[in-house]
Write a protein that holds these residues in place. Structure first.
Motif, mmCIF file in Angstrom:
data_model
loop_
_atom_site.group_PDB
_atom_site.id
_atom_site.type_symbol
_atom_site.label_atom_id
_atom_site.label_comp_id
_atom_site.label_asym_id
_atom_site.label_seq_id
_atom_site.Cartn_x
_atom_site.Cartn_y
_atom_site.Cartn_z
ATOM 1 N N GLY A 519 0.781 -1.236 0.000
ATOM 2 C CA GLY A 519 0.000 0.000 0.000
ATOM 3 C C GLY A 519 0.807 1.277 0.000
ATOM 4 N N LEU A 520 2.122 1.185 -0.262
ATOM 5 C CA LEU A 520 2.957 2.379 -0.207
ATOM 6 C C LEU A 520 2.804 3.177 -1.501
ATOM 7 N N LYS A 521 2.119 4.297 -1.392
ATOM 8 C CA LYS A 521 1.853 5.157 -2.536
ATOM 9 C C LYS A 521 1.953 6.607 -2.083
ATOM 10 N N THR A 522 2.062 7.491 -3.050
ATOM 11 C CA THR A 522 2.028 8.915 -2.750
ATOM 12 C C THR A 522 1.317 9.631 -3.878
ATOM 13 N N THR A 523 0.663 10.715 -3.556
ATOM 14 C CA THR A 523 0.125 11.562 -4.614
ATOM 15 C C THR A 523 1.273 12.340 -5.251
ATOM 16 N N ALA A 524 1.052 12.805 -6.469
ATOM 17 C CA ALA A 524 2.076 13.611 -7.130
ATOM 18 C C ALA A 524 2.360 14.888 -6.349
ATOM 19 N N LEU A 525 1.326 15.462 -5.766
ATOM 20 C CA LEU A 525 1.500 16.696 -4.993
ATOM 21 C C LEU A 525 2.422 16.483 -3.800
ATOM 22 N N GLU A 526 2.318 15.325 -3.159
ATOM 23 C CA GLU A 526 3.105 15.047 -1.953
ATOM 24 C C GLU A 526 4.476 14.446 -2.253
ATOM 25 N N LEU A 527 4.756 14.146 -3.520
ATOM 26 C CA LEU A 527 5.993 13.424 -3.838
ATOM 27 C C LEU A 527 7.258 14.147 -3.381
ATOM 28 N N PRO A 528 7.473 15.417 -3.684
ATOM 29 C CA PRO A 528 8.719 16.059 -3.230
ATOM 30 C C PRO A 528 8.911 15.957 -1.715
ATOM 31 N N ALA A 529 7.847 16.177 -0.951
ATOM 32 C CA ALA A 529 7.951 16.088 0.510
ATOM 33 C C ALA A 529 8.247 14.661 0.956
ATOM 34 N N TYR A 530 7.690 13.673 0.240
ATOM 35 C CA TYR A 530 7.964 12.282 0.603
ATOM 36 C C TYR A 530 9.434 11.946 0.374
ATOM 37 N N VAL A 531 9.982 12.349 -0.767
ATOM 38 C CA VAL A 531 11.394 12.063 -1.048
ATOM 39 C C VAL A 531 12.280 12.753 -0.020
ATOM 40 N N GLU A 532 11.922 13.978 0.353
ATOM 41 C CA GLU A 532 12.691 14.671 1.395
ATOM 42 C C GLU A 532 12.633 13.910 2.721
ATOM 43 N N ARG A 533 11.433 13.509 3.123
ATOM 44 C CA ARG A 533 11.276 12.810 4.402
ATOM 45 C C ARG A 533 12.062 11.494 4.414
ATOM 46 N N LEU A 534 11.991 10.749 3.321
ATOM 47 C CA LEU A 534 12.701 9.475 3.262
ATOM 48 C C LEU A 534 14.212 9.690 3.252
ATOM 49 N N THR A 535 14.662 10.729 2.578
ATOM 50 C CA THR A 535 16.090 11.049 2.566
ATOM 51 C C THR A 535 16.587 11.376 3.969
ATOM 52 N N ARG A 536 15.817 12.156 4.685
ATOM 53 C CA ARG A 536 16.210 12.492 6.061
ATOM 54 C C ARG A 536 16.232 11.246 6.941
ATOM 55 N N GLU A 537 15.256 10.370 6.786
ATOM 56 C CA GLU A 537 15.226 9.139 7.582
ATOM 57 C C GLU A 537 16.449 8.275 7.283
ATOM 58 N N TYR A 538 16.825 8.200 6.019
ATOM 59 C CA TYR A 538 18.009 7.419 5.641
ATOM 60 C C TYR A 538 19.279 8.008 6.242
ATOM 61 N N LEU A 539 19.457 9.304 6.111
ATOM 62 C CA LEU A 539 20.672 9.936 6.625
ATOM 63 C C LEU A 539 20.776 9.795 8.140
ATOM 64 N N ALA A 540 19.625 9.835 8.814
ATOM 65 C CA ALA A 540 19.630 9.716 10.276
ATOM 66 C C ALA A 540 19.746 8.274 10.741
ATOM 67 N N GLY A 541 19.285 7.321 9.922
ATOM 68 C CA GLY A 541 19.201 5.947 10.379
ATOM 69 C C GLY A 541 20.243 4.992 9.841
ATOM 70 N N ARG A 542 21.049 5.423 8.886
ATOM 71 C CA ARG A 542 22.045 4.500 8.339
ATOM 72 C C ARG A 542 23.134 4.218 9.375
ATOM 73 N N LYS A 543 23.754 3.049 9.264
ATOM 74 C CA LYS A 543 24.773 2.647 10.232
ATOM 75 C C LYS A 543 25.992 3.554 10.174
ATOM 76 N N ASP A 544 26.399 3.879 8.957
ATOM 77 C CA ASP A 544 27.548 4.762 8.751
ATOM 78 C C ASP A 544 27.435 5.345 7.353
ATOM 79 N N ALA A 545 28.407 6.169 7.002
ATOM 80 C CA ALA A 545 28.345 6.863 5.717
ATOM 81 C C ALA A 545 28.464 5.922 4.527
ATOM 82 N N ASP A 546 28.930 4.692 4.766
ATOM 83 C CA ASP A 546 29.095 3.747 3.670
ATOM 84 C C ASP A 546 27.876 2.856 3.452
ATOM 85 N N GLU A 547 26.898 2.920 4.360
ATOM 86 C CA GLU A 547 25.728 2.053 4.170
ATOM 87 C C GLU A 547 24.846 2.622 3.062
#
Length: 562
Positions: A519-547
């Motif tokens: 069920g993971l979907k996004t509207t086109a209107l929300e897409l930029p904000a979704y990519v930003e949110r996921l990018t922030r989650e990745y940068l905060a949650g990765r084990k190190d800079a190489d993951e």
């Protein structure tokens, strides 16, 4: 005692296994409308009608069977009529979707262009295509707004410089991908360009190979800087311990609605035998490929059903007449290669890789590019299979001014990670299959992430429908266009989201189609904000800079990914 009635019992009908429409097994009857059309007349023959009838009579004079079928053999598709929303894509009849203009693909085999060719491409765009020109992920150039009346003049111009539209589309051998740094890379051992040229010169436009079950996509490259696992046939550079440099043979890759990765045949192919092996595989596909159902007609389905051992055996025995040499798997580089920025060539000159935003350029920009390239002492440009381009043979003292000049026409040699790794297909703007917009939305995502200052090596591939022309399933964030419920419950443009896909382009990378969260979907209107949110989650949650993003996605909680 049983009494006979004198009437024999009716025989039970014999059930015969339904064939797959394979010519080699005697299934010659046309089994779907596409096969019937190809039996009626080979697609290559339509050029004469375009030049002598349709270019003079205009759009209204075109036979529908030519218009929506055989025109593709010369790189022509009708484009989408403006104003038709995505909800009607699968509802309207083809003639209701058709505009009276065409998309036209120019094949650039190996991605190699000289300045005469670049200027011709730019001139056709300006004169006949309303200044449209897209760099595709097949190393093609794609125009829009083309009129059938102008095709004779267009062919005269582009063929006059050694380019063509022959079999740029259709059930044919499409453009042959090659490394954009073939012949100049310090990491390349053997240049595959002679094999690409031999394939094109010998076989493109050959009537005996112009009726394949479906499209046939090819790669010849020493370096893994091409999507070799996503093509029907690929030759990838490898050094044999006894025989030296050659190429490893892969078959059966393809994405779309049933994605499959290519498989190694375990065969080592010397450079001068590539064309013969290529045509052997092509003929095997022609004769044994499935023609009953078009949805199962790609080579990948045959490879999946047969397995590589049988495939190699049939290739050797029936189409080559000899055994192939066994060979080792290729060694992959430490990191994926995309060639953006400034790099030294093996001859001491430099090449500069630069990117537009998601492949969108104009004829005017390409004409300016030709002037810039010439002013900096170069005569060669290369297109990449990632909607980008390279300028070759630049003297060291001209590099900096070239980078500045490219930026002034919208080509960035020092791109942000998001601009560097985002691709998009044509989308609803022109494509009759699309459900949503892609190019402008992908550009909006790039601009949004750049404005946040986030820096993360995440690829975003945006596709307007399930056909995966932008290689949706092998991106970090793959977006498949569809209609989704909006805030008020109405259906609006949006995307189904695939996460963590990729190819084996470097050591340690595991190829695969990533993770689907239900069920993971996004509207086109929300897409930029979704990519930003996921990018922030990745940068905060990765084990190190190489993951890598793909590694993080596999272990991330579903709620984090939403």
């Amino acid at each position: 005692m049983a009494v006979s009635t004198g009437t024999p019992s009716p025989a039970k009908p014999v059930r015969r296994a339904r064939g797959e429409g394979q010519w080699a097994l005697g299934h010659r009857e046309p089994l779907n409308p596409n096969e019937r059309s190809k039996k009626d007349d080979i697609g290559l023959n339509v050029r004469a009608r375009i030049e002598t009838i349709y270019a003079k009579g205009g759009f209204a004079s075109i036979d529908p069977a030519d218009l929506r079928g055989r025109f593709r053999w010369w790189g022509l598709y009708t484009q989408r009529k403006p104003g038709i929303d995505g909800g009607r894509t699968a509802v309207l009849e083809p003639h209701e979707l058709d505009d009276e203009y065409f998309m036209l693909r120019v094949r650039v085999d190996g991605g190699q262009l000289d300045l005469r060719q670049l200027r011709a491409i730019a001139n056709v765009s300006i004169k006949y295509g309303r200044d449209t020109a897209d760099l595709t992920d097949r190393q093609n150039v794609q125009y829009h707004w083309i009129r059938v009346e102008d095709m004779p003049a267009i062919w005269e111009e582009i063929e006059g410089v050694g380019l063509s539209t022959t079999e740029a589309c259709g059930d044919t051998p499409r453009v042959v991908l090659g490394s954009p740094v073939a012949g100049i890379s310090t990491d390349e051992v053997l240049d595959g360009t002679p094999a690409i040229r031999e394939i094109v010169d010998r076989f493109i436009g050959d009537p005996t190979l112009a009726n394949l079950p479906r499209k046939f996509k090819s790669v010849v490259s020493w370096l893994p800087d091409v999507p070799y696992e996503a093509n029907d046939i690929s030759f990838l550079g490898v050094v044999h311990p006894e025989h030296g440099p050659g190429f490893d043979l892969w078959v059966g890759g393809g994405l779309s609605t049933n994605p499959m990765l290519a498989q190694r045949l375990g065969a080592w192919i010397p450079l001068d035998e590539i064309a013969d092996v290529w045509v052997g595989v092509c003929k095997l596909f022609r004769d044994y490929g499935y023609r009953r159902l078009r949805s199962r007609a790609r080579l990948k389905f045959l490879v999946a059903d047969w397995g590589v051992e049988k495939f190699r055996s049939v290739l050797e025995q029936e189409f080559l007449g000899r055994a192939l040499l066994d060979g080792p798997a290729p060694e992959l580089p430490d990191r994926p290669i995309d060639h953006m920025g400034v790099h030294e060539q093996r001859d001491g000159l430099f090449y500069v890789g630069a990117t537009p935003v998601v492949g969108r350029v104009t004829g005017t920009a390409l004409a300016k590019l030709a002037d810039i390239v010439e002013a900096h002492g170069s005569d060669r440009v290369r297109l990449t299979p990632h909607q980008k381009l390279l300028v070759l043979d630049v003297p060291a003292d001209r590099v900096d001014s070239l980078v500045v000049a490219l930026r002034e026409i919208g080509l960035e040699a020092n791109p942000s990670p998001i601009r560097r790794s985002t691709m998009a297909c044509t989308g609803i703007e022109y494509c009759k299959l699309a459900i949503v917009e892609t190019k402008a939305k992908a550009a909006e995502v790039v601009a949004h992430i750049e404005a946040t200052g986030l820096v993360a090596p995440i690829s975003v591939n945006v596709n307007g429908c399930p056909n995966a022309c932008a290689r949706t399933q092998i991106a970090d964030i793959g977006l498949k266009g569809q209609l989704v419920p909006g805030p008020d419950g109405e259906m609006v443009e949006g995307y189904q989201i695939h996460l963590g896909g990729g190819l084996a382009l470097a050591q340690g990378q595991q190829p695969g189609f990533g993770r689907k969260v239900r069920g993971l979907k996004t509207t086109a209107l929300e897409l930029p904000a979704y990519v930003e949110r996921l990018t922030r989650e990745y940068l905060a949650g990765r084990k190190d800079a190489d993951e890598a993003f793909a590694e993080w996605v596999l272990r991330a909680d579903e709620e984090v990914l939403r």
